[in-house]
Design a protein around this motif. Structure first.
Motif: not given
Length: 1016
Positions: A26, A112, A147, A150, A160
């Motif tokens: 993120r 994210s 992920v 991101a 992502h």
């Protein structure tokens, strides 16, 4: 308290999270000035295999010119590890290749920050993707796949990067098990227990014993279970967790099974093991994604054999009756609207068997009055029709007529699965007749409106979560919210009045209004409504337009009439003071989606740092801040990124307290003039600025609140007012430049202020981390800026690591940044500020307002004003936490005995929770200093260990600057006080003992640790 929403930096500053150390997925992305489309960004970023396959599948134009989309993009390495036979098949079969690729695409731009745990996102291919968040290590997974990078922005969406290719599941849990010969015994047991339909609901995680696992059981065990359905049901449900748990999130955590037991997952010698109270098994194959959850194969069966042997004797004569297949239960023992609990009385205790039979298998009538929240139990129909048939049967006649007119009857009859938010006939009657006539005469628009009520998946109310976004078949998003008072579910603020009407091809939730897809975001909606032209002008002047295009936000929007009520000149004054304007506007924004049904009786933090509460008086909904009250005159305007409520008043008192600095200047000027300390021409200028025509209606109470002291002395008042004058000078109301008292020159941005202040090391690192542009053009931000000496004092190992790892450096720098402008006057003792990394900063204020610390580090100088924020100077570098308290103690050899004691006292789970905690941690030397044999004897007495350890823990985040001279309550209920002895040492005292704090302020995810030299 000034807490400016994190939303301010989403559009200007994308926080970088190091994949190895902060691998949340993120993370930070430096915004591109000229973002390419998705196809171009994939090419630029090195996704060459994906780009080649997209081109081969004929999707390049789609990803270039359409959208917005979110693409979960497998790396080249991800394609390399794919089965070569599958790759060859896909390359030779364009339709299948297209399906696989479109399964990686969601038809919306989803950063994210908008992802939530157990979120289901419907792909363009049609099958669902399941999002999960984990905390240790932090990260995001999609179908259990990490992920790894991101928020790669593109002009038509977002990318992502993922480290595996995603393959759409072809069946649910039961289908997947039935299609794998290794689980034939398990399938037979599930069928015998009547749990097949249950396991077609979900989401579930199933720890599935193989045939070999069953074969290891003592002879006759399986037959015994098959002849005792309640026992078999319990055993099977102990292998089921009612959530989606992929392997990346499992380790070190404990979960409640559907059978009522706890299940924990750990790693031993490289093997992942699953442990219940009765048994341990190894996970031999993980992460089989199915349409309703995930399956992990295990090599042992949890049988509860001792319980099984006693079951038959326990069932008879205990007040039970049989519902179905010998299943025992009492009346009204429903634990959950969709889970039945069978409680079997025993002479020693109660054996709780969670039968967890869903509404499709357990026909128990539940009074509608007990589960009428909109998330309730629905007695299932034995012969469910399709969605169109169920709508007809249930009396949705207007909706059925319109569905037929739009040509959608066949779709809702024969396709799916779908979830339909079905407006009642009364809902259609309340619709504007002109709109109804328009829709009836325009089939395409009618179809769009109807399809906005349809989600391409079967989503029961139990799977809905607060602020969840579900993409409709029409393409626009629906926003789900849960409320607690009264409990219920809303979609776009509209009540779900009857949930979970089952159909053969999906599910129906009845709603009491027709849903209309939003056409614009917050800024667009306000700009398109003439009633908000003044507000739009103010938002534009404050540079908040891009911020309010992010979200989700709830905006309490003052109308032009609300602005017109302000004293003459107030709007012009604000437009000439952008920081004040920004703060005032953000007091009208809450960083969440709050529809009117959820607002009443609750309090919320605004993006401007104030509290806002909503109540109802004489039928009117009123919004109240600390300084002002306004009426909501129009509620629930749904926009693409939140909701807007129109209000009839602007927060004038907030303006007064912000612009009230002028009155402080006036008071100080009078005092200084009295003591002949101010030139006459300066006095005249200030009085001109404070012309009576500018009616600010400011009271001394407002100023006192800003000073944080109820009874300031004349000397302290003069000191504070002098500080306010300096703030005014920086803000451009007065200028002391070169002896000229005219208007101030242009205020520098944060980068320029840091340059002028001599923060050379910090600036060099900002440039190295590629954050200079954000510091110059982003904001507003609050910077806690370490001096050059602070960086020199940093551990050389840490300094070298940061210099060698740009991502880690970026994270460390952003830990010093708080989104929003937080002046020193807004800082309060114990206040928590959210840094740009997401980790909290704790502020402490001492007896004097100048005695401020952040994470225990002294703030040397406050309120260096910049055009895009404010800078506070600190004497040490702040390092973001990387570990929890227990992880830190376990990794530090000085605390090995303490960690052993925590384990023996079974406190790992408690102290590894979110907290926050402050731990006064005795070192091994401290424990070795107790009389011989004491520790050994102590470790044999678990209750004594537990009580002693809890005496060392305070349930709060307390840095050393906040400790002195105070008394706190520990987790075992005893008093703990901190004082300074004659030698200047910090000492901590309980009723049992006194210790010296030898090392302070270790910042961790869930609290603070102070090392002490003795047990207390």
């Amino acid at each position: 308290m000034l807490k400016i929403a994190v939303a301010l930096f989403v559009t200007t500053l994308y926080v970088s999270v190091d994949a190895g150390h902060y691998s949340s997925g993120r993370g930070y992305q430096k915004p591109s000035r000229q973002q390419g489309n998705i196809a171009e960004e994939l090419s630029k970023r090195g996704f060459s295999t994906l780009v080649d396959l997209v081109t081969k599948a004929g999707l390049a134009d789609t990803l270039s010119n359409q959208g917005p989309f979110t693409v979960f993009a497998p790396t080249d390495e991800a394609f390399k590890v794919l089965d070569p036979n599958l790759v060859n098949y896909l390359v030779s079969n364009t339709d299948e290749l297209k399906n696989v690729l479109l399964y990686h695409v969601v038809p919306a731009s989803v950063p994210s920050s908008s992802l939530s745990n157990d979120q289901v996102a419907n792909s363009v291919q049609g099958a669902a993707l399941r999002i999960n968040l984990r905390s240790r290590p932090s990260g995001v997974t999609v179908n259990g796949v990490d992920v790894i990078k991101a928020d790669i922005r593109a002009s038509n969406g977002i990318i992502h990067a993922v480290d595996k290719v995603l393959l759409a599941p072809q069946s649910d849990i039961v289908g997947a098990l039935a299609g794998d010969d290794r689980f034939s015994t398990l399938v037979a047991a599930v069928t015998a227990a009547g749990l097949a339909d249950t396991l077609r609901a979900g989401p579930f995680t199933v720890f599935a014993p193989t045939n070999d696992a069953f074969a290891k059981l003592p002879a006759g065990t399986v037959d015994s279970l098959l002849n005792n359905i309640p026992a078999l049901t319990e055993v099977l449900l102990r292998h089921v967790v009612p959530s989606t748990l992929y392997s990346r999130a499992l380790l070190g955590n404990r979960y409640n099974t559907a059978g009522g037991d706890m299940l924990s997952v750990s790693q031993n010698f490289g093997r992942v093991t699953v442990t219940t109270r009765e048994n341990t098994a190894n996970v031999i194959e993980a992460d089989k994604t199915v349409t309703n959850g995930v399956v992990h194969a295990i090599d042992a069966m949890d049988t509860l054999i001792d319980h099984v042997k006693r079951m038959d004797a326990q069932i008879e004569g205990r007040g039970f009756f049989v519902l179905n297949k010998g299943m025992a239960t009492t009346t009204r023992q429903l634990r959950h609207p969709v889970v039945a609990s069978v409680c079997i009385s025993r002479s020693v205790n109660m054996l709780k068997i969670a039968v967890a039979l869903f509404v499709t298998t357990l026909y128990v009538s539940v009074d509608a009055g007990h589960y009428s929240s909109g998330r309730g139990y629905q007695k299932p129909s034995r012969q469910q029709g399709n969605i169109a048939e169920e709508l007809s049967k249930r009396g949705f006649s207007t909706l059925v007529d319109l569905v037929t007119k739009a040509g959608l009857a066949d779709t809702l009859s024969n396709q799916g699965p779908f979830t339909v938010f079905a407006p009642t006939d009364e809902a259609f009657k309340a619709l504007d007749p002109n709109l109804v006539n328009y829709l009836v005469s325009n089939t395409d628009e009618l179809k769009n409106v109807l399809l906005y009520h349809v989600v391409p998946a079967s989503v029961p109310s139990s799977s809905l979560s607060n602020d969840q976004v579900a993409n409709s078949v029409q393409g626009a998003a629906l926003r789900i919210n849960l409320r607690s008072r009264p409990s219920g579910v809303t979609v776009n603020g509209v009540d779900v009045i009857k949930a979970d009407i089952r159909a053969s091809n999906g599910i129906i939730h009845a709603v009491d209004k027709v849903l209309l897809a939003p056409q614009s975001d917050i800024v667009g909606a306000l700009a398109g409504d003439d009633r908000f032209s003044t507000l739009v002008a103010a938002v534009t002047a404050a540079g908040l337009a891009d911020t309010l295009r992010a979200g989700p936000f709830t905006v309490f929007a003052p109308t032009n009439d609300a602005f017109a009520k302000l004293p003459a000149g107030t709007v012009d004054s604000l437009l000439n003071n952008i920081p004040a304007l920004t703060e005032v506007l953000l007091r009208h924004v809450v960083p969440s989606t709050l529809y009117s049904r959820a607002l009443l009786g609750n309090r919320y933090n605004t993006a401007g740092g104030d509290m806002l509460s909503v109540s109802q008086n004489f039928g009117r909904v009123t919004v109240t801040t600390r300084e002002n009250t306004a009426n909501v005159i129009e509620a629930d305007k749904t926009v693409t990124n939140g909701v807007v409520h129109a209000i009839d008043a602007f927060d004038i008192e907030a303006i007064n307290c912000i612009i009230g600095q002028k009155v402080g200047v006036l008071i100080t000027v009078i005092e200084l003039a009295t003591h002949k300390q101010l030139p006459a021409h300066m006095l005249a200028l200030v009085f001109a600025l404070m012309s009576p025509k500018r009616n600010y209606n400011i009271t001394s109470d407002c100023i006192i609140r800003r000073s944080r002291r109820a009874n300031p002395s004349p000397a302290s008042t003069r000191c504070e007012m002098n500080a306010i004058i300096l703030l005014f000078l920086a803000a451009g109301f007065l200028s002391a430049d070169a002896g000229n008292y005219g208007p101030a020159q242009r205020m520098g941005n944060i980068a320029e202020v840091l340059t002028a202040g001599g923060f050379n090391t910090l600036l060099n690192l900002v440039v190295r981390a590629d954050l200079a542009e954000s510091a110059a053009e982003g904001g507003p931000f609050t910077i806690f800026a370490p001096t050059d000496k602070a960086f020199e004092a940093l551990d050389p190992t840490v300094r070298n690591f940061l210099l060698a790892d740009v991502d880690a450096l970026t994270t460390a720098l952003l830990y010093h940044v708080v989104p929003g402008r937080v002046a020193a006057s807004s800082l309060e003792d114990g206040m928590t500020l959210g840094s740009a990394t997401g980790s909290p900063l704790t502020v402490n204020v001492g007896s004097y307002s100048s005695d401020v610390t952040v994470n225990g580090v002294r703030v040397e100088k406050t309120d260096l004003q910049a055009s895009n924020g404010v800078v506070h100077v600190i004497e040490k570098v702040l390092l973001p936490p990387r570990l929890t308290i227990l992880e830190a103690l376990a990794g530090d050899g000085r605390f090995s005995t303490l960690v052993t004691a925590v384990s023996l006292a079974d406190l790992f789970e408690a102290l590894d929770s979110d907290g926050p905690f402050t731990v006064f941690a005795p070192t091994d030397e401290a424990l070795a200093a107790v009389p011989e044999g004491t520790v050994e004897s102590f470790l044999q007495d678990t209750p004594a260990i537990r009580n002693a350890l809890l005496r060392h823990v305070v349930p709060s985040r307390l840095y050393s600057r906040a400790l002195l001279g105070k008394t706190f309550t520990t987790l075992n209920g005893e008093a703990l006080s901190v004082f300074q002895d004659a030698f200047g040492r910090l000492r901590v005292r309980t009723n049992a003992n006194t210790a010296t704090i030898i090392h302070t302020d270790a910042t961790l995810f869930n609290g603070v640790v102070h090392a002490i030299d003795s047990v207390i």
